[in-house]
Write an enzyme that holds these catalytic residues in place. Sequence first.
Site, PDB file in Angstrom:
ATOM      1  N   CYS A 167      -9.228 -19.024  13.157  1.00  8.38           N
ATOM      2  CA  CYS A 167     -10.222 -19.025  14.226  1.00  8.38           C
ATOM      3  C   CYS A 167     -11.570 -19.532  13.740  1.00  8.38           C
ATOM      4  CB  CYS A 167     -10.409 -17.626  14.786  1.00  8.38           C
ATOM      5  SG  CYS A 167      -8.869 -16.888  15.292  1.00  8.38           S
ATOM      6  N   ARG A 191       0.831  -1.202   0.000  1.00  4.97           N
ATOM      7  CA  ARG A 191       0.000   0.000   0.000  1.00  4.97           C
ATOM      8  C   ARG A 191       0.865   1.253   0.000  1.00  4.97           C
ATOM      9  NH1 ARG A 191      -3.235   3.293   2.833  1.00  4.97           N
ATOM     10  NH2 ARG A 191      -2.076   3.061   4.778  1.00  4.97           N
TER      11      ARG A 191
END
Lengths: 451, 451
Positions: free
Chosen positions: A40, A17
């Site tokens: 998760c 970026r």
Amino acid sequence: MVGGDAGGMSAASEARRRRGPEELQITAFERGEHTSYSACGIPYWIGDVVDGPERLIARDARTFRDEYAIDARVRHEVAEIDLANREVVVRDLDGGGEIREPYDHLVIATGASPIRPDWPGADAEGIFGVQTLDDGATLRAALDRDPRPTRAVVVGAGYIGVEMAEALVNRGLDVTVVEQAEQPMATVDPDMGILVGEAMRGLGIAVRTSERVTGFASGDGRVTAVLTERSEIPADVVVLGLGVRPNSDLAEKAGLPLGVAGGVVTDLRMRVPGHDGIWAAGDCVQTVNLVTGQPTYVPLGTHANKQGRVAGTNIGGGYATFPGVVGTAVTKVCDLEVARTGLRERDATAAGFGYITVTIDSTNRSSYFPGSQAMTVKLIAERRTGRLLGGQIVGRAEAAKRIDVLAVALTNRMTVEEMTALDLGYAPPFSPVWDPVLVAARKAAQAVARR
Amino acid sequence: MVGGDAGGMSAASEARRRRGPEELQITAFERGEHTSYSACGIPYWIGDVVDGPERLIARDARTFRDEYAIDARVRHEVAEIDLANREVVVRDLDGGGEIREPYDHLVIATGASPIRPDWPGADAEGIFGVQTLDDGATLRAALDRDPRPTRAVVVGAGYIGVEMAEALVNRGLDVTVVEQAEQPMATVDPDMGILVGEAMRGLGIAVRTSERVTGFASGDGRVTAVLTERSEIPADVVVLGLGVRPNSDLAEKAGLPLGVAGGVVTDLRMRVPGHDGIWAAGDCVQTVNLVTGQPTYVPLGTHANKQGRVAGTNIGGGYATFPGVVGTAVTKVCDLEVARTGLRERDATAAGFGYITVTIDSTNRSSYFPGSQAMTVKLIAERRTGRLLGGQIVGRAEAAKRIDVLAVALTNRMTVEEMTALDLGYAPPFSPVWDPVLVAARKAAQAVARR
């Protein structure tokens, strides 16, 4: 990047970026099949709560290549870090062969692996750790094989153990959880862990606590039972929920400093001290416990993302730091929400704090409002100063995320007395007029004043 | 105690907890029918979401007498405070007659009343404010009369207006809300208020904004229409949601100091400065905005309870302070949750802050998790310093109470940069890996860095 999951790819994306492909060439090596996925989410995939594995992947290697100009190579394992020559040795796990890849900056984001004690019989088939998406796929395949396994034993009742137990119940298996501690969920104090055990039993899970696993029995190379000090528990499939340890062998071999639990040491900017251009992020690093000021090891996706972003910002020419963690974690068992932050009683004792504890019962909403459910809040505060040291919340609904109030209070070293004046949101659908956190803070402040 | 609701009875209870009946005699005069009730629950009672009025009463006068040895007398109005003689003049509204009651400590907890502008026709029947339990009973009776009212107009789209509009829709009425501001819910910025307006229209509520009420038409002394600059809106029943003003006439007549919006002035311990033994708490007092440091007027049950408790602690010989508020408020419209804390853009401008704002869209849970719903978070931060000044959250589920994170951050004067590192609870059922608050903080920190 060494490792293509949360830590590595957050670093890569953030660096990109800030610096375009003409300025900075970025390559990421991932030994598994997938990049940037939600580890998760795996228990929920196993339990058929969410689809997978595609839905768990934030961005695949092709997306990184096409949209970010990041050369993400899966099934490529970094075998060696050659600090002297600023190169890594990379194995192509499918194509075969080794290459040497030079670097200016190297981000070590090798993650963690499930702990597998060397118990007798631990190499039998049918014993699974669950950490990567590939692990999840392997376990799902095992659950679908013919004949279908019907009896599962989960060893360890931490987050992964509890979540996997629920997932396996959802899949229709008979599930037994074996835990050596006196209560499940040892990341909370035993008095709160009791509530987790009750919820697990309510789901039909057999919970055996204070029982130590000694090994495994097997037949034809396949696990048939989990052996403990007290008994033999038949099992067609075994899931290990004993926590993880950092994948820091590579770093260690290269002579990089390791700290608590073997995590790679970094400074606030995620640089490995003393090694210019070497960074580390994610489940392979040690971090700082902001309550004690001591180093700690807390592998968690949300930290990995933040640390990766900090490394990427700095590599990209910006400035960012990761100050540490207070130790917040949330999960649920069926509809029971469990949350913790800061120090447990044993942590406070170990750190040398004198403390008081209070536990209160309240509700998520005004007691007269539909959907009002019980909630238990426990606080730990330093003696004399009243400084908040930790908190735990267990409840049926809208309970877990209230831990964030305590996490922000801990970050700011608030006292429980100061907390009694917090201006928390109140309306009958959302809270009693005294939010449960305020009730607990009030009681804690009284306890501090008495000591 | 002058007033028997949240402020007064919290003070009475806390003072009693610290000093027994042999040490301290406590009398509370309440001009209404009820003590210690949840005014915030009234819209839900009107809308048949909760039972009432009994369920909304925390403790009735008999309970105070029997269990707390507090002489709570309803339908008794204090008509005068005689500071010189340390007496109050009390009227028995049912039995008739006046008594003079001496005091050592006097707590002024007279609450607030709905603002009723002196528009032409405002004294017609069928126009209701909703503040006390008695108001609620009166309105319910009006909704049940024969012929049943079918058209309701709510004047003002603040908290009470919006909640009452939903309640009236629940009761089957055609509901129009008239608001002079450009968007409903002027306690949030207009860009967030738009979302509230959409949700109200989704419930079938006619929302008329930028429209000023000029008066009421009536027939046989009963309201028939609400008149605005632009139109005449037929109405069988009108509810005023124009906010409240403090009931501070009594204090003013006694020569006690009034501040912002006419609220009684107190110090941190809830003492009225310069008047020994005179205290005030609840919707009748001014308080401090902790973000600007300026006095403000924020009538809210949760503050009333805290302030009452502080006054009672001090009267009982203890030490407690109420430092002020950051301005947190939450509500919901159907399933849309709306939350705010700190300064709106206009407040920041008025206070002299230069600021940046950011708004982000995220979700309450991991996007792949069942029940994932959109959420919008807006943050306002000071230019240069990056100090958080305020925040607003609108979302479909598990959105509103996230405002508490911002409230604690405001209390601790955190910068948005510091907030990017907050260790908030993460698990797929509770949050994306970057909590919406963190996403907003990150974007705000970037905006600060650019300015």
